[in-house]
Each structure stands twice: as C-alpha cells, then as structure tokens.
Design a protein around this motif. Structure first.
Motif, PDB file in Angstrom:
ATOM      1  N   TYR A   1       0.870  -1.186   0.000  1.00  0.00           N
ATOM      2  CA  TYR A   1       0.000   0.000   0.000  1.00  0.00           C
ATOM      3  C   TYR A   1       0.898   1.225   0.000  1.00  0.00           C
ATOM      4  O   TYR A   1       1.902   1.255   0.710  1.00  0.00           O
ATOM      5  CB  TYR A   1      -0.896  -0.021   1.248  1.00  0.00           C
ATOM      6  CG  TYR A   1      -1.787   1.174   1.419  1.00  0.00           C
ATOM      7  CD1 TYR A   1      -2.843   1.397   0.554  1.00  0.00           C
ATOM      8  CD2 TYR A   1      -1.576   2.082   2.454  1.00  0.00           C
ATOM      9  CE1 TYR A   1      -3.676   2.503   0.716  1.00  0.00           C
ATOM     10  CE2 TYR A   1      -2.399   3.181   2.620  1.00  0.00           C
ATOM     11  CZ  TYR A   1      -3.446   3.383   1.742  1.00  0.00           C
ATOM     12  OH  TYR A   1      -4.271   4.469   1.901  1.00  0.00           O
ATOM     13  N   HIS A   2       0.539   2.243  -0.745  1.00  0.00           N
ATOM     14  CA  HIS A   2       1.412   3.412  -0.861  1.00  0.00           C
ATOM     15  C   HIS A   2       1.590   4.145   0.469  1.00  0.00           C
ATOM     16  O   HIS A   2       2.690   4.563   0.814  1.00  0.00           O
ATOM     17  CB  HIS A   2       0.887   4.365  -1.936  1.00  0.00           C
ATOM     18  CG  HIS A   2       1.768   5.544  -2.157  1.00  0.00           C
ATOM     19  ND1 HIS A   2       3.079   5.421  -2.579  1.00  0.00           N
ATOM     20  CD2 HIS A   2       1.552   6.868  -1.990  1.00  0.00           C
ATOM     21  CE1 HIS A   2       3.617   6.623  -2.671  1.00  0.00           C
ATOM     22  NE2 HIS A   2       2.722   7.525  -2.313  1.00  0.00           N
ATOM     23  N   GLY A   3       0.525   4.321   1.226  1.00  0.00           N
ATOM     24  CA  GLY A   3       0.628   4.995   2.520  1.00  0.00           C
ATOM     25  C   GLY A   3       0.037   6.387   2.540  1.00  0.00           C
ATOM     26  O   GLY A   3       0.127   7.095   3.541  1.00  0.00           O
ATOM     27  N   HIS A   4      -0.599   6.793   1.448  1.00  0.00           N
ATOM     28  CA  HIS A   4      -1.193   8.124   1.360  1.00  0.00           C
ATOM     29  C   HIS A   4      -2.470   8.206   2.200  1.00  0.00           C
ATOM     30  O   HIS A   4      -3.025   7.193   2.597  1.00  0.00           O
ATOM     31  CB  HIS A   4      -1.497   8.458  -0.100  1.00  0.00           C
ATOM     32  CG  HIS A   4      -2.377   7.440  -0.777  1.00  0.00           C
ATOM     33  ND1 HIS A   4      -1.902   6.197  -1.145  1.00  0.00           N
ATOM     34  CD2 HIS A   4      -3.678   7.462  -1.112  1.00  0.00           C
ATOM     35  CE1 HIS A   4      -2.890   5.501  -1.685  1.00  0.00           C
ATOM     36  NE2 HIS A   4      -3.986   6.247  -1.681  1.00  0.00           N
ATOM     37  N   GLY A   5      -2.910   9.412   2.445  1.00  0.00           N
ATOM     38  CA  GLY A   5      -4.126   9.643   3.209  1.00  0.00           C
ATOM     39  C   GLY A   5      -3.958  10.836   4.116  1.00  0.00           C
ATOM     40  O   GLY A   5      -2.988  11.579   4.033  1.00  0.00           O
ATOM     41  N   THR A   6      -4.916  10.991   4.998  1.00  0.00           N
ATOM     42  CA  THR A   6      -4.862  12.090   5.961  1.00  0.00           C
ATOM     43  C   THR A   6      -4.893  11.514   7.365  1.00  0.00           C
ATOM     44  O   THR A   6      -5.273  10.364   7.570  1.00  0.00           O
ATOM     45  CB  THR A   6      -6.051  13.059   5.772  1.00  0.00           C
ATOM     46  OG1 THR A   6      -7.266  12.317   5.896  1.00  0.00           O
ATOM     47  CG2 THR A   6      -5.996  13.729   4.414  1.00  0.00           C
ATOM     48  N   ASN A   7      -4.510  12.328   8.303  1.00  0.00           N
ATOM     49  CA  ASN A   7      -4.446  11.919   9.708  1.00  0.00           C
ATOM     50  C   ASN A   7      -3.428  10.805   9.888  1.00  0.00           C
ATOM     51  O   ASN A   7      -3.196  10.004   9.006  1.00  0.00           O
ATOM     52  CB  ASN A   7      -5.815  11.477  10.240  1.00  0.00           C
ATOM     53  CG  ASN A   7      -6.848  12.568  10.119  1.00  0.00           C
ATOM     54  OD1 ASN A   7      -6.525  13.738  10.249  1.00  0.00           O
ATOM     55  ND2 ASN A   7      -8.085  12.183   9.839  1.00  0.00           N
ATOM     56  N   LYS A   8      -2.831  10.761  11.019  1.00  0.00           N
ATOM     57  CA  LYS A   8      -1.843   9.755  11.410  1.00  0.00           C
ATOM     58  C   LYS A   8      -0.584   9.855  10.546  1.00  0.00           C
ATOM     59  O   LYS A   8      -0.512  10.618   9.595  1.00  0.00           O
ATOM     60  CB  LYS A   8      -2.444   8.359  11.373  1.00  0.00           C
ATOM     61  CG  LYS A   8      -3.667   8.246  12.264  1.00  0.00           C
ATOM     62  CD  LYS A   8      -4.114   6.856  12.432  1.00  0.00           C
ATOM     63  CE  LYS A   8      -5.344   6.901  13.342  1.00  0.00           C
ATOM     64  NZ  LYS A   8      -5.959   5.647  13.498  1.00  0.00           N
ATOM     65  N   THR A   9       0.394   9.064  10.873  1.00  0.00           N
ATOM     66  CA  THR A   9       1.648   9.036  10.113  1.00  0.00           C
ATOM     67  C   THR A   9       1.511   8.069   8.935  1.00  0.00           C
ATOM     68  O   THR A   9       0.620   7.214   8.912  1.00  0.00           O
ATOM     69  CB  THR A   9       2.812   8.584  11.001  1.00  0.00           C
ATOM     70  OG1 THR A   9       2.540   7.243  11.454  1.00  0.00           O
ATOM     71  CG2 THR A   9       2.995   9.517  12.193  1.00  0.00           C
ATOM     72  N   THR A  10       2.423   8.193   7.995  1.00  0.00           N
ATOM     73  CA  THR A  10       2.421   7.287   6.845  1.00  0.00           C
ATOM     74  C   THR A  10       2.520   5.839   7.296  1.00  0.00           C
ATOM     75  O   THR A  10       1.782   4.981   6.810  1.00  0.00           O
ATOM     76  CB  THR A  10       3.588   7.628   5.897  1.00  0.00           C
ATOM     77  OG1 THR A  10       3.469   8.990   5.481  1.00  0.00           O
ATOM     78  CG2 THR A  10       3.587   6.733   4.674  1.00  0.00           C
TER      79      THR A  10
END
Length: 163
Positions: A85-94
């Motif tokens: 999984y790339h790790g993108h998104g919002t909130n929290k760390t990668t």
C-alpha cells in the motif's frame, strides 16, 4: 526469492534514470515490488518488461496508472503474506496508515512508500518496509531501495543507499 523493493520513482517522460537504476542495482532480483507514485503508465510498462513485477498506485498517479493497478495488494511469497500500500491519506503518520490498511488481514510484511523516508521496523510481529526512493530522494541525503530475501525459515532485509 530475492525481491527488489522500490517506491516513489515519480518518472515523467524520461525513463533513463529508472533504466539506469534497474540495470545498476536490480539485475539479480527475482521480482520487483513498487509501492506507488510512478507518475505515468510508461514506468509500469518498463518494470513489467524488466522483471516479474507487482505494484500499487500512489497519490500522484494518473488515471492510466490507476487502471493498471490496485490501491492495495496482498501477495504470498514463500509462505509469507506481503501487503503493499502506498501509505497516502490524511491523519496519522504514513507508517500508521500503511499498518492500519491491513488490519484484519494476516500479513507478515507490509511494504509502503509515500514519505520518501526509508524505514525498516516491526510492529506487533509485522515487518514494515519503506524503501524510500531510488531516484527521487527529496530531502533525504541518499537514494534508497530495499532488497528482501525470503527463505522458508529466514528473512533477510537490506536497506541500500546510493548517490
């Protein structure tokens, strides 16, 4: 099984940097895993021609890339389940987003990218691997990638740096 792990190549039209990297550093691997942010589908086509390849799309990838790949994958290699999984998104760390993307799944290893910061870490018996970037290091001092060797009763992980 010897796997070359890369992410965040961010290649536009000029594939020469990626070709040079592959020829110089990943000739001896059996497979390549890419954790997203190719930027164009041409990079995927190059990787597919080079070695057996599996990858996921990242947040900067265009629709042509997203048509070719999934956002998340789980594969089985030598009895190890690998989540990608790339790790993108919002909130929290990668790293937390990558870890939580596989909650409820039986994975031994999670491969992710996004931050361009190489990481080898464990969390609750799961090996977490971020290779950084082999050709787009951002603020990191070196380019980086990971060589993962999987044997029946042994895992060997090497984080590789180069200029």
């Amino acid at each position: 099984m010897k796997i070359g792990i890369i992410s965040d190549t961010h290649i536009g039209k000029n594939m020469n940097k990626l070709i040079h990297f592959l020829d110089e550093h990943l000739k001896e691997v059996d497979m390549i895993i890419h954790a997203g942010d190719y930027k164009t589908s041409e990079a995927i086509k190059l990787l597919q021609k080079y070695k057996p390849f599996l990858g996921v799309w990242g947040n900067v990838d265009c629709n042509n890339v997203k048509k070719l790949l999934h956002e998340k994958e789980i594969i089985k290699v030598n009895n190890y389940h690998i989540g990608i999984y790339h790790g993108h998104g919002t909130n929290k760390t990668t790293i937390m987003r990558a870890y939580e993307a596989f909650q409820g799944f039986d994975v031994d290893i999670i491969v992710f990218g996004h931050s361009h910061q190489p990481i080898i870490q464990t969390k609750n018996k799961v090996l977490l691997l971020n290779p950084g970037s082999p050709i787009y290091k951002r603020k990191e001092r070196w380019f980086s990638y990971i060589i993962l060797q999987l044997e029946e009763n042994n895992i060997d992980v090497q984080l590789k740096f180069w200029n």
